[in-house]
Write an enzyme that holds these catalytic residues in place. Structure first.
Site, PDB file in Angstrom:
ATOM      1  N   LYS A 162       1.209  -1.236   0.038  1.00 34.06           N
ATOM      2  CA  LYS A 162       0.085   0.355  -0.328  1.00 34.06           C
ATOM      3  C   LYS A 162       0.957   1.257  -0.005  1.00 34.06           C
ATOM      4  CE  LYS A 162      -3.930  -1.746   2.119  1.00 34.06           C
ATOM      5  NZ  LYS A 162      -5.235  -1.759   3.296  1.00 34.06           N
ATOM      6  N   LYS A 182      -5.757 -11.173  -4.963  1.00 31.83           N
ATOM      7  CA  LYS A 182      -6.492 -11.719  -4.734  1.00 31.83           C
ATOM      8  C   LYS A 182      -7.942 -10.657  -4.689  1.00 31.83           C
ATOM      9  CE  LYS A 182      -5.870  -8.144  -0.243  1.00 31.83           C
ATOM     10  NZ  LYS A 182      -5.250  -8.274   0.859  1.00 31.83           N
ATOM     11  N   LYS A 220     -12.470  -5.842  -2.281  1.00 33.97           N
ATOM     12  CA  LYS A 220     -12.725  -3.917  -2.618  1.00 33.97           C
ATOM     13  C   LYS A 220     -11.958  -2.823  -3.347  1.00 33.97           C
ATOM     14  CE  LYS A 220     -17.092  -4.339  -2.207  1.00 33.97           C
ATOM     15  NZ  LYS A 220     -17.975  -4.543  -0.660  1.00 33.97           N
TER      16      LYS A 220
HETATM   17  P1  TYM Z   1     -10.527  -6.933   6.190  1.00 34.06           P
HETATM   18  O1  TYM Z   1     -10.793  -5.924   6.458  1.00 34.06           O
HETATM   19  O2  TYM Z   1      -9.403  -7.409   4.775  1.00 34.06           O
HETATM   20  O3  TYM Z   1     -10.411  -8.689   5.635  1.00 34.06           O
HETATM   21  C1  TYM Z   1     -11.695  -9.399   6.214  1.00 34.06           C
HETATM   22  C2  TYM Z   1     -11.344 -10.956   6.843  1.00 34.06           C
HETATM   23  O4  TYM Z   1     -11.420 -10.979   5.316  1.00 34.06           O
HETATM   24  C3  TYM Z   1     -10.100 -12.107   5.250  1.00 34.06           C
HETATM   25  N1  TYM Z   1     -10.695 -11.871   3.270  1.00 34.06           N
HETATM   26  C4  TYM Z   1     -10.194 -12.893   2.478  1.00 34.06           C
HETATM   27  N2  TYM Z   1     -10.297 -14.106   2.246  1.00 34.06           N
HETATM   28  C5  TYM Z   1      -9.560 -14.928   1.749  1.00 34.06           C
HETATM   29  N3  TYM Z   1     -10.456 -14.613   0.296  1.00 34.06           N
HETATM   30  C6  TYM Z   1     -10.114 -13.115   0.203  1.00 34.06           C
HETATM   31  N4  TYM Z   1      -9.533 -12.709  -1.158  1.00 34.06           N
HETATM   32  C7  TYM Z   1      -9.943 -11.966   0.666  1.00 34.06           C
HETATM   33  N5  TYM Z   1      -9.735 -10.555   1.255  1.00 34.06           N
HETATM   34  C8  TYM Z   1      -9.566 -10.754   2.565  1.00 34.06           C
HETATM   35  C9  TYM Z   1      -9.678 -11.408   5.693  1.00 34.06           C
HETATM   36  O5  TYM Z   1      -8.514 -12.234   5.519  1.00 34.06           O
HETATM   37  C10 TYM Z   1     -10.198 -11.115   7.114  1.00 34.06           C
HETATM   38  O6  TYM Z   1      -9.977 -12.382   7.711  1.00 34.06           O
HETATM   39  N6  TYM Z   1      -6.678  -6.099   9.020  1.00 34.06           N
HETATM   40  C11 TYM Z   1      -7.672  -7.000   8.453  1.00 34.06           C
HETATM   41  C12 TYM Z   1      -9.024  -6.481  10.056  1.00 34.06           C
HETATM   42  C13 TYM Z   1      -9.108  -6.129  11.184  1.00 34.06           C
HETATM   43  C14 TYM Z   1      -8.489  -7.982  12.307  1.00 34.06           C
HETATM   44  C15 TYM Z   1      -8.662  -7.418  13.619  1.00 34.06           C
HETATM   45  C16 TYM Z   1      -8.536  -9.635  11.503  1.00 34.06           C
HETATM   46  C17 TYM Z   1      -7.917  -5.294  12.370  1.00 34.06           C
HETATM   47  N7  TYM Z   1      -7.971  -6.453  13.393  1.00 34.06           N
HETATM   48  C18 TYM Z   1      -8.244  -8.499  14.696  1.00 34.06           C
HETATM   49  C19 TYM Z   1      -8.504  -9.817  12.789  1.00 34.06           C
HETATM   50  C20 TYM Z   1      -8.440  -9.636  14.198  1.00 34.06           C
HETATM   51  C21 TYM Z   1      -8.192  -6.473   7.962  1.00 34.06           C
HETATM   52  O7  TYM Z   1      -7.834  -5.703   6.918  1.00 34.06           O
HETATM   53  O8  TYM Z   1      -9.148  -7.814   7.169  1.00 34.06           O
END
Ligand code: TYM
Length: 327
Positions: free
Chosen positions: A111, A192, A195
């Site tokens: 990023k 991957k 959004k």
């Molecule tokens: P985020 O909001 O990008 O995504 C939420 C969850 O969806 C999973 N994910 C995917 N899994 C499979 N294929 C994909 N293409 C895909 N895109 C997203 C992510 O792995 C995630 O589990 N940093 C984290 C949010 C967060 C978090 C936390 C997660 C903040 N604090 C504490 C766990 C524990 C994030 O941006 O996820």
């Protein structure tokens, strides 16, 4: 009974990657465990965001998660900014984390590579995420593959804090699903599904109607040749479709490949399986979207329950690191 915590950014409508990689696992882990699920609105401030829509998207994300099957009687669903201990613990952990380890985070490097005016919050993002996890003394963190490195950081910070200041935090484990942990963009299958970066045709929203899902899957980029085979390197587009099918309907992607004589047949089966998988969510969303007051109430109760656990852990961590007790 395990303590579970996970989080999701409030992008509004979830996409199929979120659902298969994480949220579906949240739903199945909620019963019989002590599960906390957090909508991480503070994390969403680390990139470009529109203040006018963030609150609405936070509510929409909560509605989608409830529609996906989270049950407020079986888990605690809450909004990160409503539990102030997240940022308080994040500061303590920033004083444990190093510049070197944060600089190695691949998501940050990807990023940050896109612009000059990198926000400090983008750099310290994984520390706030570690605080989210460690505050709840989580044993298991159900996430997709892309969050593994952040999880590793949370583990390292817990171990280091415990080593320097005495046993305070549980060291968490990542829990990724056997298939569906990394769903790829339909238009760019080496990237991957997400959004923010993909074209609208590359991402399936969990609220997409069956006709829309069929259109996107039909237009999905496939690979040279015509044989349906599971090979992530040589045939990433077809492999992605097979993984979606396996994640949606069960089975093993390599074994499923043998059932199809053409890309067209595979695509029809994938579109059908995904539409069916998402049907209950779509229907439930339609009912819940008309009840924002109910969703707000669930979030307020969730923040109260989460706040009790968070306050206890923060007080322990503050005492351990040498802060004077009290407010
Ligand atoms: P985020 O909001 O990008 O995504 C939420 C969850 O969806 C999973 N994910 C995917 N899994 C499979 N294929 C994909 N293409 C895909 N895109 C997203 C992510 O792995 C995630 O589990 N940093 C984290 C949010 C967060 C978090 C936390 C997660 C903040 N604090 C504490 C766990 C524990 C994030 O941006 O996820």
């Amino acid at each position: 009974m395990s303590r579970i915590l996970s989080g999701i950014q409030p992008t509004g409508e979830l996409h199929l990657g979120n659902f298969l990689g994480a949220v579906r696992g949240w739903v199945s882990s909620q019963g019989g465990n002590d599960a906390y699920y957090c909508i991480v609105d503070l994390h969403a401030l680390s990139g470009e965001h529109d203040p006018a829509t963030l609150a609405a998207r936070t509510l929409e994300t909560a509605t989608c998660l409830l529609a996906a099957g989270l049950d407020p009687l079986s888990c605690t669903l809450f909004v990160q900014s409503q539990v102030p201990e997240h940022t308080r613990l994040a500061w303590l952990l920033e004083c444990v984390a190093t510049l070197g380890e944060l600089g190695r985070m691949t998501q940050y490097k990807q990023k940050a590579g896109r612009g000059d005016s990198i926000r400090v919050g983008l750099f310290t993002y994984p520390v706030l995420m570690a605080a989210d996890i460690l505050l709840y003394q989580a044993d298991a963190v159900p996430v997709g593959e892309d969050q593994r490195q952040h999880l590793e950081l949370a583990r390292n910070l817990a171990i280091r804090f415990n080593h320097h200041y005495g046993q305070t935090f549980v060291v968490p484990e990542a829990a990724t699903p056997p298939v569906g942990a990394r769903i790829m963009d339909l238009q760019e299958p080496r990237r991957k599904m997400s959004k923010s970066v993909s074209s609208p045709l590359g991402t399936i929203g969990v609220l997409d109607e069956p006709a829309e899902i069929a259109r996107k899957v039909k237009k999905a980029v496939t690979d040279a040749g015509s044989e349906v085979a599971y090979d992530r390197e040589a045939k990433p587009g077809v492999a992605n479709l097979l993984e979606m099918l396996a994640a949606a309907g069960g089975g093993d992607p390599a074994e499923l490949a043998g059932h199809f004589g053409s890309y067209g047949e595979l695509k029809s089966a994938v579109a059908e399986a995904i539409s069916e998988l998402l049907r209950p969510l779509r229907e439930r969303y339609g009912e819940l979207a008309g009840e924002p007051g109910l969703v707000m109430k669930i979030l307020a109760e969730g923040a109260e329950r989460a706040g009790e656990v968070a306050a206890r852990t923060y007080a322990d961590a503050a005492r351990a690191i040498g802060l004077l007790p009290g407010h």
